[in-house]
Design a protein around this motif. Structure first.
Motif: not given
Length: 299
Positions: A56-61, A64-66, A135-140, A196-200
């Protein structure tokens, strides 16, 4: 930050989140709740949550979102260990230096505790109320559920476990062993990184593709190192029976390749993983460090 510092930071976070999401009681049965908590909170390296956070952090997230991804993948991993230890499968009596769940409770409760951990993982991903800071969207959330379900099921971890059970006593080729462990072990590790990546929300397709290459290599490296430790580490350090695979006559990388070549293969896979994320900036440093840690660990 050193890898040890990063690990401690993430471990503190995911352990606190797991304490929060695991039920403490219910009006139906308290024993299964105790068995669930026992199976998740009894230690463990938390490799999969660490990889979720690092991806998550590697892609800029942000971490907490992960949290949902990190917790859900660890709940699935814990359920798989509870079932894997049952007499119907590997019949182990020690896990993380403590009695396995079916030894601490009984086989029926262990089976049900594993079932409940699996369903809790998907409840966690689908319910914004369980980890309110995220903070995750429904689609995420829907995509995270899809990724974890596919990795955990018949075409992923469960399929690999079935292949593992049916391979006992057989002389598999290396390509067959790779196929088995790409599913039994690798599928959940790949899912941890992808989730983790998709959490961003702004992850790029090229980042997902490179991370999947990384994950494929490191998932296999993890299993190769496990096979090495099964013959080189002692029970007290491992936290589980040393030589268990040999005792069950299971094919391993060591039995097929020999110890020296297995160690070399693990290092090759580690370098393959690191090379896959060359285009990432310094935010991916923990992923690079974790790749090295996975093949250097002693338990």
């Amino acid at each position: 930050m050193s890898l040890e510092g990063y690990k401690n930071r993430c471990l503190h976070r995911v352990n606190a989140m797991l304490q929060t999401v695991l039920p403490r009681q219910n009006p139906v049965n308290t024993t299964v709740i105790a068995a669930m908590r026992y199976s998740v909170l009894n230690g463990g390296k938390r490799i999969r949550p660490l990889l979720s956070y690092a991806a998550c952090e590697a892609v800029g997230g942000h971490l907490e979102n992960a949290d949902p991804a990190a917790c859900a993948v660890e709940l699935i991993h814990a359920y798989s260990l509870v079932h894997d230890d049952l007499p119907a499968m590997d019949d182990d009596d020690l896990r993380r230096g403590k009695p396995t769940c079916h030894k601490a409770y009984n086989e029926a409760i262990a089976t049900l505790a594993g079932d409940a951990l699996q369903t809790l993982a998907f409840e966690l991903l689908s319910s914004p109320e369980l980890l309110a800071e995220t903070r995750l969207s429904a689609s995420q959330r829907l995509l995270l559920i899809e990724v974890l379900a596919q990795a955990s099921g018949h075409a992923g971890m469960v399929g690999g476990q079935a292949m593992d059970l049916e391979s006992t006593g057989l002389a598999l080729r290396q390509d067959q062993l790779v196929t088995m462990h790409n599913h039994k072990t690798g599928a959940l590790i790949r899912a941890a990184i992808k989730m983790g990546a998709l959490s961003h929300a702004d992850v790029a397709p090229w980042q997902l593709a490179k991370l999947d290459q990384y994950a494929s290599a490191i998932g296999l490296a993890f299993q190769v190192q496990d096979d090495i430790l099964d013959v080189t580490a002692d029970t007290q350090i491992l936290g589980k029976r040393q030589g268990a695979d040999q005792a069950l006559d299971k094919p391993t990388y060591v039995s097929i390749m020999g110890l020296k070549q297995a160690r070399s293969y693990a290092q090759t896979l580690c370098q393959r993983a690191i090379t896959a994320i060359t285009e990432f900036d310094n935010a991916a440093r923990p992923l690079r460090q974790l790749a090295e840690y996975i093949v250097q660990r002693t338990h």
